[in-house]
Design a protein around this motif. Structure first.
Motif, PDB file in Angstrom:
ATOM      1  N   THR A  76       0.849  -1.190   0.000  1.00 52.58           N
ATOM      2  CA  THR A  76       0.000   0.000   0.000  1.00 52.58           C
ATOM      3  C   THR A  76       0.882   1.235   0.000  1.00 52.58           C
ATOM      4  O   THR A  76       1.850   1.313   0.773  1.00 52.58           O
ATOM      5  N   VAL A  77       0.538   2.206  -0.831  1.00 50.03           N
ATOM      6  CA  VAL A  77       1.255   3.483  -0.835  1.00 50.03           C
ATOM      7  C   VAL A  77       0.780   4.279   0.375  1.00 50.03           C
ATOM      8  O   VAL A  77      -0.418   4.539   0.521  1.00 50.03           O
ATOM      9  N   CYS A  83       6.516  11.138  -8.783  1.00 51.76           N
ATOM     10  CA  CYS A  83       7.265  10.010  -9.327  1.00 51.76           C
ATOM     11  C   CYS A  83       6.743   9.690 -10.725  1.00 51.76           C
ATOM     12  O   CYS A  83       5.636  10.079 -11.089  1.00 51.76           O
ATOM     13  N   ARG A  84       7.529   8.988 -11.478  1.00 53.87           N
ATOM     14  CA  ARG A  84       7.147   8.625 -12.847  1.00 53.87           C
ATOM     15  C   ARG A  84       5.916   7.746 -12.903  1.00 53.87           C
ATOM     16  O   ARG A  84       5.184   7.746 -13.886  1.00 53.87           O
ATOM     17  N   MET A  85       5.691   6.954 -11.876  1.00 55.57           N
ATOM     18  CA  MET A  85       4.565   6.013 -11.877  1.00 55.57           C
ATOM     19  C   MET A  85       3.258   6.694 -11.467  1.00 55.57           C
ATOM     20  O   MET A  85       2.192   6.137 -11.661  1.00 55.57           O
ATOM     21  N   GLY A  86       3.338   7.874 -10.856  1.00 53.39           N
ATOM     22  CA  GLY A  86       2.130   8.596 -10.452  1.00 53.39           C
ATOM     23  C   GLY A  86       1.429   8.008  -9.242  1.00 53.39           C
ATOM     24  O   GLY A  86       0.227   8.203  -9.062  1.00 53.39           O
ATOM     25  N   PHE A  87       2.152   7.298  -8.390  1.00 55.57           N
ATOM     26  CA  PHE A  87       1.543   6.690  -7.213  1.00 55.57           C
ATOM     27  C   PHE A  87       0.963   7.745  -6.286  1.00 55.57           C
ATOM     28  O   PHE A  87       1.557   8.800  -6.073  1.00 55.57           O
ATOM     29  N   GLU A  88      -0.202   7.421  -5.725  1.00 55.18           N
ATOM     30  CA  GLU A  88      -0.863   8.288  -4.757  1.00 55.18           C
ATOM     31  C   GLU A  88      -1.151   7.500  -3.488  1.00 55.18           C
ATOM     32  O   GLU A  88      -1.303   6.266  -3.534  1.00 55.18           O
ATOM     33  N   LYS A  89      -1.239   8.213  -2.379  1.00 53.81           N
ATOM     34  CA  LYS A  89      -1.547   7.574  -1.102  1.00 53.81           C
ATOM     35  C   LYS A  89      -2.824   6.746  -1.248  1.00 53.81           C
ATOM     36  O   LYS A  89      -3.817   7.206  -1.805  1.00 53.81           O
ATOM     37  N   ASP A  94       7.459  -0.856   6.556  1.00 51.78           N
ATOM     38  CA  ASP A  94       7.375   0.280   5.640  1.00 51.78           C
ATOM     39  C   ASP A  94       8.715   0.412   4.940  1.00 51.78           C
ATOM     40  O   ASP A  94       9.763   0.178   5.562  1.00 51.78           O
ATOM     41  N   PHE A  95       8.681   0.787   3.663  1.00 47.77           N
ATOM     42  CA  PHE A  95       9.923   0.991   2.927  1.00 47.77           C
ATOM     43  C   PHE A  95       9.722   2.063   1.878  1.00 47.77           C
ATOM     44  O   PHE A  95       8.600   2.348   1.461  1.00 47.77           O
ATOM     45  N   SER A  96      10.815   2.682   1.474  1.00 45.28           N
ATOM     46  CA  SER A  96      10.778   3.746   0.478  1.00 45.28           C
ATOM     47  C   SER A  96      11.077   3.196  -0.904  1.00 45.28           C
ATOM     48  O   SER A  96      11.737   2.166  -1.053  1.00 45.28           O
ATOM     49  N   CYS A  97      10.618   3.932  -1.902  1.00 45.15           N
ATOM     50  CA  CYS A  97      10.943   3.556  -3.274  1.00 45.15           C
ATOM     51  C   CYS A  97      12.433   3.788  -3.510  1.00 45.15           C
ATOM     52  O   CYS A  97      13.128   4.382  -2.674  1.00 45.15           O
ATOM     53  N   ALA A  98      12.907   3.350  -4.642  1.00 48.81           N
ATOM     54  CA  ALA A  98      14.335   3.452  -4.961  1.00 48.81           C
ATOM     55  C   ALA A  98      14.823   4.898  -4.989  1.00 48.81           C
ATOM     56  O   ALA A  98      15.992   5.164  -4.725  1.00 48.81           O
ATOM     57  N   ASP A  99      13.924   5.836  -5.289  1.00 49.26           N
ATOM     58  CA  ASP A  99      14.299   7.250  -5.332  1.00 49.26           C
ATOM     59  C   ASP A  99      14.034   7.978  -4.019  1.00 49.26           C
ATOM     60  O   ASP A  99      14.354   9.155  -3.884  1.00 49.26           O
ATOM     61  N   GLY A 100      13.404   7.315  -3.058  1.00 48.33           N
ATOM     62  CA  GLY A 100      13.113   7.922  -1.765  1.00 48.33           C
ATOM     63  C   GLY A 100      11.935   8.879  -1.787  1.00 48.33           C
ATOM     64  O   GLY A 100      11.741   9.642  -0.846  1.00 48.33           O
ATOM     65  N   VAL A 101      11.135   8.841  -2.826  1.00 47.78           N
ATOM     66  CA  VAL A 101      10.011   9.775  -2.968  1.00 47.78           C
ATOM     67  C   VAL A 101       8.719   9.180  -2.414  1.00 47.78           C
ATOM     68  O   VAL A 101       7.980   9.842  -1.696  1.00 47.78           O
ATOM     69  N   VAL A 102       8.448   7.942  -2.746  1.00 52.72           N
ATOM     70  CA  VAL A 102       7.212   7.271  -2.358  1.00 52.72           C
ATOM     71  C   VAL A 102       7.509   6.314  -1.207  1.00 52.72           C
ATOM     72  O   VAL A 102       8.573   5.711  -1.144  1.00 52.72           O
ATOM     73  N   ARG A 103       6.553   6.198  -0.288  1.00 55.75           N
ATOM     74  CA  ARG A 103       6.702   5.301   0.857  1.00 55.75           C
ATOM     75  C   ARG A 103       5.603   4.246   0.776  1.00 55.75           C
ATOM     76  O   ARG A 103       4.439   4.565   0.487  1.00 55.75           O
TER      77      ARG A 103
END
Length: 92
Positions: A14-15, A21-27, A74-83
């Motif tokens: 779950t975001v 981010c390029r994928m456009g992920f939202e909470k 919990d973990f961050s994306c590779a770029d540290g933008v999305v959790r």
């Protein structure tokens, strides 16, 4: 394709924090998988997710990695933008 192995683990991702981010992920965005890559998941972050899934499959405990529970981290994306929040579940 003829899968011969019955998977005994499932994972819910779950975001919990979105961002630019390029994928456009939202909470609130959700993904689920067993051994396969979740459809629409970030390919750059898949390496992180795969490592965490393998840890669970081999009997690991996420609390040793700073997780909330034995089966949740919990973990961050590779770029540290999305959790993300990852929950692993043993199925039979």
């Amino acid at each position: 394709m003829n899968k011969t192995i019955v998977e005994d683990w499932e994972f819910e991702i779950t975001v919990i924090r979105g961002g630019l981010c390029r994928m456009g992920f939202e909470k609130g965005d959700k993904f689920s998988c067993k051994y396969d890559c979740p459809a629409g998941f970030c390919p750059k972050t898949m390496a992180v997710l795969h490592s965490l899934c393998e840890a669970a499959r081999s009997g690991g405990d996420y609390t040793l990695l700073g997780g909330k529970a034995e089966n949740e981290i919990d973990f961050s994306c590779a770029d540290g933008v999305v959790r993300f929040n990852l929950v692993s579940k043993k199925i039979y």
